[in-house]
Design an enzyme around this catalytic site. Structure first.
Site, PDB file in Angstrom:
ATOM      1  N   LYS A  43      21.089   5.541   1.297  1.00 20.12           N
ATOM      2  CA  LYS A  43      21.495   4.206   1.781  1.00 20.12           C
ATOM      3  C   LYS A  43      21.148   3.226   0.655  1.00 20.12           C
ATOM      4  O   LYS A  43      20.004   2.812   0.499  1.00 20.12           O
ATOM      5  CB  LYS A  43      20.706   3.873   3.048  1.00 20.12           C
ATOM      6  CG  LYS A  43      21.386   2.913   4.013  1.00 20.12           C
ATOM      7  CD  LYS A  43      21.732   1.555   3.455  1.00 20.12           C
ATOM      8  CE  LYS A  43      20.553   0.607   3.382  1.00 20.12           C
ATOM      9  NZ  LYS A  43      20.890  -0.654   2.669  1.00 20.12           N
ATOM     10  N   GLY A  50      11.626  -0.320  -2.830  1.00 27.19           N
ATOM     11  CA  GLY A  50      11.977  -1.642  -2.329  1.00 27.19           C
ATOM     12  C   GLY A  50      10.718  -2.447  -2.095  1.00 27.19           C
ATOM     13  O   GLY A  50       9.673  -2.180  -2.699  1.00 27.19           O
ATOM     14  N   SER A  51      10.803  -3.380  -1.181  1.00 33.67           N
ATOM     15  CA  SER A  51       9.681  -4.302  -0.992  1.00 33.67           C
ATOM     16  C   SER A  51       8.550  -3.654  -0.192  1.00 33.67           C
ATOM     17  O   SER A  51       8.769  -2.737   0.609  1.00 33.67           O
ATOM     18  CB  SER A  51      10.164  -5.554  -0.263  1.00 33.67           C
ATOM     19  OG  SER A  51      10.635  -5.195   1.017  1.00 33.67           O
ATOM     20  N   THR A  52       7.357  -4.193  -0.382  1.00 30.98           N
ATOM     21  CA  THR A  52       6.195  -3.710   0.367  1.00 30.98           C
ATOM     22  C   THR A  52       6.400  -3.977   1.864  1.00 30.98           C
ATOM     23  O   THR A  52       6.036  -3.150   2.710  1.00 30.98           O
ATOM     24  CB  THR A  52       4.931  -4.408  -0.177  1.00 30.98           C
ATOM     25  OG1 THR A  52       4.757  -3.959  -1.534  1.00 30.98           O
ATOM     26  CG2 THR A  52       3.699  -4.079   0.623  1.00 30.98           C
ATOM     27  N   ARG A  53       7.015  -5.113   2.191  1.00 33.82           N
ATOM     28  CA  ARG A  53       7.252  -5.440   3.612  1.00 33.82           C
ATOM     29  C   ARG A  53       8.067  -4.340   4.291  1.00 33.82           C
ATOM     30  O   ARG A  53       7.686  -3.834   5.357  1.00 33.82           O
ATOM     31  CB  ARG A  53       8.009  -6.783   3.714  1.00 33.82           C
ATOM     32  CG  ARG A  53       8.269  -7.234   5.142  1.00 33.82           C
ATOM     33  CD  ARG A  53       9.199  -8.458   5.179  1.00 33.82           C
ATOM     34  NE  ARG A  53      10.565  -8.163   4.795  1.00 33.82           N
ATOM     35  CZ  ARG A  53      11.479  -7.625   5.600  1.00 33.82           C
ATOM     36  NH1 ARG A  53      11.180  -7.331   6.843  1.00 33.82           N
ATOM     37  NH2 ARG A  53      12.705  -7.368   5.157  1.00 33.82           N
ATOM     38  N   GLY A 107       8.569  -1.290   3.156  1.00 34.35           N
ATOM     39  CA  GLY A 107       7.818  -0.028   3.066  1.00 34.35           C
ATOM     40  C   GLY A 107       6.898   0.156   4.272  1.00 34.35           C
ATOM     41  O   GLY A 107       6.796   1.259   4.841  1.00 34.35           O
ATOM     42  N   GLU A 131       7.835   3.467  -3.225  1.00 35.66           N
ATOM     43  CA  GLU A 131       7.691   2.763  -4.512  1.00 35.66           C
ATOM     44  C   GLU A 131       7.966   1.316  -4.192  1.00 35.66           C
ATOM     45  O   GLU A 131       9.107   0.944  -3.932  1.00 35.66           O
ATOM     46  CB  GLU A 131       8.738   3.263  -5.521  1.00 35.66           C
ATOM     47  CG  GLU A 131       8.703   4.731  -5.820  1.00 35.66           C
ATOM     48  CD  GLU A 131       7.518   5.131  -6.665  1.00 35.66           C
ATOM     49  OE1 GLU A 131       6.844   4.249  -7.219  1.00 35.66           O
ATOM     50  OE2 GLU A 131       7.258   6.346  -6.740  1.00 35.66           O
ATOM     51  N   CYS A 149      10.224  -4.292 -10.808  1.00 35.40           N
ATOM     52  CA  CYS A 149       9.029  -4.073  -9.980  1.00 35.40           C
ATOM     53  C   CYS A 149       7.757  -4.189 -10.797  1.00 35.40           C
ATOM     54  O   CYS A 149       6.760  -4.729 -10.341  1.00 35.40           O
ATOM     55  CB  CYS A 149       9.117  -2.709  -9.318  1.00 35.40           C
ATOM     56  SG  CYS A 149       9.462  -1.388 -10.484  1.00 35.40           S
ATOM     57  N   GLU A 193       4.761 -11.554  -5.020  1.00 36.83           N
ATOM     58  CA  GLU A 193       5.813 -11.092  -5.927  1.00 36.83           C
ATOM     59  C   GLU A 193       6.972 -12.076  -5.878  1.00 36.83           C
ATOM     60  O   GLU A 193       7.536 -12.321  -4.812  1.00 36.83           O
ATOM     61  CB  GLU A 193       6.287  -9.695  -5.495  1.00 36.83           C
ATOM     62  CG  GLU A 193       7.240  -9.098  -6.496  1.00 36.83           C
ATOM     63  CD  GLU A 193       7.710  -7.703  -6.086  1.00 36.83           C
ATOM     64  OE1 GLU A 193       7.993  -7.508  -4.897  1.00 36.83           O
ATOM     65  OE2 GLU A 193       7.790  -6.834  -6.965  1.00 36.83           O
TER      66      GLU A 193
HETATM   67  P1  NAD Z   1      14.095  -4.548   0.162  1.00 32.25           P
HETATM   68  O1  NAD Z   1      12.857  -3.915   0.643  1.00 32.25           O
HETATM   69  O2  NAD Z   1      14.531  -5.825   0.777  1.00 32.25           O
HETATM   70  O3  NAD Z   1      15.308  -3.562   0.308  1.00 32.25           O
HETATM   71  C1  NAD Z   1      15.260  -2.248  -0.218  1.00 32.25           C
HETATM   72  C2  NAD Z   1      16.122  -1.348   0.619  1.00 32.25           C
HETATM   73  O4  NAD Z   1      15.572  -1.294   1.926  1.00 32.25           O
HETATM   74  C3  NAD Z   1      17.570  -1.833   0.757  1.00 32.25           C
HETATM   75  O5  NAD Z   1      18.426  -0.713   0.698  1.00 32.25           O
HETATM   76  C4  NAD Z   1      17.593  -2.433   2.152  1.00 32.25           C
HETATM   77  O6  NAD Z   1      18.845  -2.385   2.762  1.00 32.25           O
HETATM   78  C5  NAD Z   1      16.599  -1.515   2.871  1.00 32.25           C
HETATM   79  N1  NAD Z   1      16.025  -2.108   4.080  1.00 32.25           N
HETATM   80  C6  NAD Z   1      15.779  -3.417   4.347  1.00 32.25           C
HETATM   81  N2  NAD Z   1      15.261  -3.534   5.595  1.00 32.25           N
HETATM   82  C7  NAD Z   1      15.178  -2.294   6.127  1.00 32.25           C
HETATM   83  C8  NAD Z   1      14.732  -1.768   7.370  1.00 32.25           C
HETATM   84  N3  NAD Z   1      14.263  -2.554   8.353  1.00 32.25           N
HETATM   85  N4  NAD Z   1      14.780  -0.431   7.564  1.00 32.25           N
HETATM   86  C9  NAD Z   1      15.236   0.389   6.594  1.00 32.25           C
HETATM   87  N5  NAD Z   1      15.693  -0.054   5.397  1.00 32.25           N
HETATM   88  C10 NAD Z   1      15.661  -1.382   5.162  1.00 32.25           C
HETATM   89  O7  NAD Z   1      13.895  -4.694  -1.415  1.00 32.25           O
HETATM   90  P2  NAD Z   1      14.907  -5.294  -2.462  1.00 32.25           P
HETATM   91  O8  NAD Z   1      14.874  -6.775  -2.302  1.00 32.25           O
HETATM   92  O9  NAD Z   1      16.214  -4.582  -2.423  1.00 32.25           O
HETATM   93  O10 NAD Z   1      14.217  -4.855  -3.839  1.00 32.25           O
HETATM   94  C11 NAD Z   1      13.216  -5.569  -4.412  1.00 32.25           C
HETATM   95  C12 NAD Z   1      11.877  -4.897  -4.154  1.00 32.25           C
HETATM   96  O11 NAD Z   1      11.889  -3.572  -4.642  1.00 32.25           O
HETATM   97  C13 NAD Z   1      10.752  -5.579  -4.893  1.00 32.25           C
HETATM   98  O12 NAD Z   1       9.652  -5.714  -4.047  1.00 32.25           O
HETATM   99  C14 NAD Z   1      10.441  -4.609  -6.021  1.00 32.25           C
HETATM  100  O13 NAD Z   1       9.135  -4.690  -6.518  1.00 32.25           O
HETATM  101  C15 NAD Z   1      10.714  -3.298  -5.385  1.00 32.25           C
HETATM  102  N6  NAD Z   1      10.934  -2.267  -6.403  1.00 32.25           N
HETATM  103  C16 NAD Z   1       9.946  -1.346  -6.631  1.00 32.25           C
HETATM  104  C17 NAD Z   1      10.090  -0.368  -7.605  1.00 32.25           C
HETATM  105  C18 NAD Z   1       9.004   0.653  -7.871  1.00 32.25           C
HETATM  106  O14 NAD Z   1       9.268   1.636  -8.548  1.00 32.25           O
HETATM  107  N7  NAD Z   1       7.798   0.464  -7.377  1.00 32.25           N
HETATM  108  C19 NAD Z   1      11.275  -0.320  -8.356  1.00 32.25           C
HETATM  109  C20 NAD Z   1      12.262  -1.268  -8.104  1.00 32.25           C
HETATM  110  C21 NAD Z   1      12.082  -2.239  -7.116  1.00 32.25           C
END
Ligand code: NAD
Length: 493
Positions: free
Chosen positions: A188, A241-244, A246, A264, A299, A396
């Site tokens: 996804k 993605g985001s910590t929230r 995660g 991650e 990130c 962040e």
């Molecule tokens: P995000 O968490 O908003 O979204 C990431 C993914 O999660 C998207 O595909 C989104 O559709 C999905 N998502 C959102 N809500 C969801 C839910 N309730 N249930 C399941 N899936 C859901 O993050 P973003 O804004 O796309 O990316 C930015 C974040 O990613 C930053 O915090 C960045 O630090 C992090 N990031 C981390 C790394 C790493 O390797 N640690 C690498 C790249 C980005």
């Protein structure tokens, strides 16, 4: 190619926005869709099929059927290697198309796509292809009359949920080890930038990957993403993605089938500049790149600059001069552009609000600000001088915004660096080897760079301490994390 060549190619580009299930593109079952927009112009590029829970069910069912009849894991390692390598070759052949799609989709400069993202995508697929027949189990020393083998087996259907900042690369950091290990996958991608991932799925099948092994569901996080995370037939979920989000996913795993959750997540990486560092010009160049590459949407971006007070004045002056020389906003389709727009309008609003908050909380803004020169979702490269307890140093921002924090002693620098809920990466600049070793040991981060920033290759496990995550991408360990061990104990005498 020139700017004009890319603009011409963009006009002629055919864009696919459907889901990819059982080896073919399909619409969402309820026919829903959403707009995919170009952040540098605001123009709608395409309609993207909006997958929902029933589409996720179909994708997981397809992957589960592929898992059960062993059409992928049952192939000899050499055959799977060949498919993966052909997949990489096809990605390489489609490099221009993929670069263009991602630049239009999220605003990343086309030069970065061609020189950074795509080569890294190819290296990742080829590295894990090469690993397929290098992973070995073990025969342990046991008592006479017994034979004990430790076997590594793939897991089953793995779900992957990925972000928009390096849309194709972050997906491939997951897809390549998941597939190399013999699993089936449902991806996804981020709804803000799904176009390259949508092509990757079809290229895998074109390379000879069996239908159903790699399915893709476009859709929104709280709908399609949540459905995948709650699905009882998904044995592991791999997330960047985001910590929230995660944290939400860990909850969904607990509510459903206790699936493994590899995370991650976010970061607020410190770069520490000690007074004896070897070459201030080189260090400043890396500081500038560490926060302004990809417009700070990284990130591990070096968003906290911990600078020894003796260096502060010279560092700041050089930082501003190098930023102005290296990071001028421009059309991301122009090969000369190094600073594109942010990936979406809501994200631009968030980053501008973070800058305003920095000013409101009393940080000194020495460069940048909230005046946006170009139409599109641009944000000026911004530098604050502040302290570590300010929100701009704790949260962040995920944009081109750095906070410089002065310090006086090594112990103070370590304390400041570790005063964060995050622990993805850190860097130390010093010519003192003993100090470097000490500081590497003291820093709470999954990756520590010494006298460099952002360097690495496929042998580097990449991931965070603390709330930056609980797993590692890249490195052969990542492949093993998509396998489980089986102990087989034979009575033989
Ligand atoms: P995000 O968490 O908003 O979204 C990431 C993914 O999660 C998207 O595909 C989104 O559709 C999905 N998502 C959102 N809500 C969801 C839910 N309730 N249930 C399941 N899936 C859901 O993050 P973003 O804004 O796309 O990316 C930015 C974040 O990613 C930053 O915090 C960045 O630090 C992090 N990031 C981390 C790394 C790493 O390797 N640690 C690498 C790249 C980005």
């Amino acid at each position: 190619m020139t700017h004009e060549d890319w603009l011409r190619k963009a006009q002629a580009l055919k864009i696919e926005g459907r889901l990819f299930i059982e080896g073919r593109y399909v619409d969402a079952q309820d026919g829903g869709s959403f707009d995919c927009t170009n952040p540098s112009t605001g123009a709608v590029l395409a309609r993207i099929a909006q997958g929902e829970a029933k589409d996720v069910d179909a994708a997981v069912a397809s992957a589960l059927a592929a898992w059960n009849d062993r059409r992928w894991r049952g192939q000899a390692p050499r055959e799977r290697m060949q498919v993966m390598n052909r997949w990489a070759d096809l990605v390489e052949q489609h490099a221009e198309e993929l670069a263009l799609l991602e630049t239009l989709d999220m605003g990343k400069p086309i030069s970065d796509m061609l020189n950074i993202d795509l080569p890294e995508v190819l290296r990742t697929i080829r590295y894990f292809a090469e690993c397929i027949d290098k992973v070995e189990g073990a025969v342990t020393h046991t008592a006479p009359g017994a034979l004990h083998m430790i076997l590594h087996e793939p897991l089953g259907v793995v779900g992957a949920i990925t972000p928009w900042n390096y849309p194709m690369l972050m997906a491939v950091w997951k897809l390549a080890p998941i597939l190399a290990a013999g699993n089936c996958v449902v991806l996804k991608p981020a709804e803000q930038a799904p176009l390259t991932c949508t092509r990757l799925a079809a290229l895998f099948v074109e390379a000879g990957g069996p239908a159903g092994v790699f399915n893709l569901v476009n859709g929104l996080g709280p709908e399609a993403g949540r459905a995948l995370a709650l699905h009882p037939d998904v044995i592991k979920l791999s997330f960047t993605g985001s910590t929230r989000v995660g944290k939400l996913l860990m909850g969904y795993a607990g509510q459903s089938n206790m699936k493994r959750v590899a995370l991650e997540t976010g970061g607020k990486s410190p770069q520490i500049f000690m007074p004896d560092l070897y070459d201030l010009d080189a260090a400043v160049d890396r500081a500038v790149g560490g926060i302004f590459d990809n417009a700070g949407q990284v990130c591990n971006a070096g968003s906290r600059l911990l600078v020894h007070r003796d260096l502060q004045e010279a560092f700041t002056a050089k930082f501003i001069a190098r930023t102005q020389a290296l990071y001028q906003p421009g059309d991301p389709l122009d090969p000369a552009t190094t600073l594109g727009p942010l990936a979406s309008q809501p994200h631009q609003r968030k980053v501008l609000a973070d800058i305003a908050r920095g000013q409101a909380e009393g940080a000194q803004m020495v460069m940048g600000g909230t005046n946006v020169a170009l139409p599109g979702t641009y944000v000026p490269p911004t530098l604050f001088v502040g302290h570590n307890r300010m929100a701009i140093a704790q949260e962040e921002i995920f944009g081109p915004v750095a906070t410089l924090i002065p310090f006086d002693t090594e112990a103070e620098a370590i304390g400041l660096a570790n005063d964060s809920v995050y622990g993805l990466a850190a860097a130390v600049w010093t010519r003192d080897l003993h100090q470097a070793h000490r500081m590497v040991g003291a820093l709470e981060a999954g990756v520590v760079w010494v006298n460099c920033f952002g360097d690495g290759d496929m042998t580097q496990p990449f991931g965070g301490y603390k709330q930056s995550g609980n797993s590692r991408d890249k490195h052969v360990d990542s492949l093993l994390s998509y396998m489980q061990t089986k102990s087989a104990w034979f009575q033989v005498g």
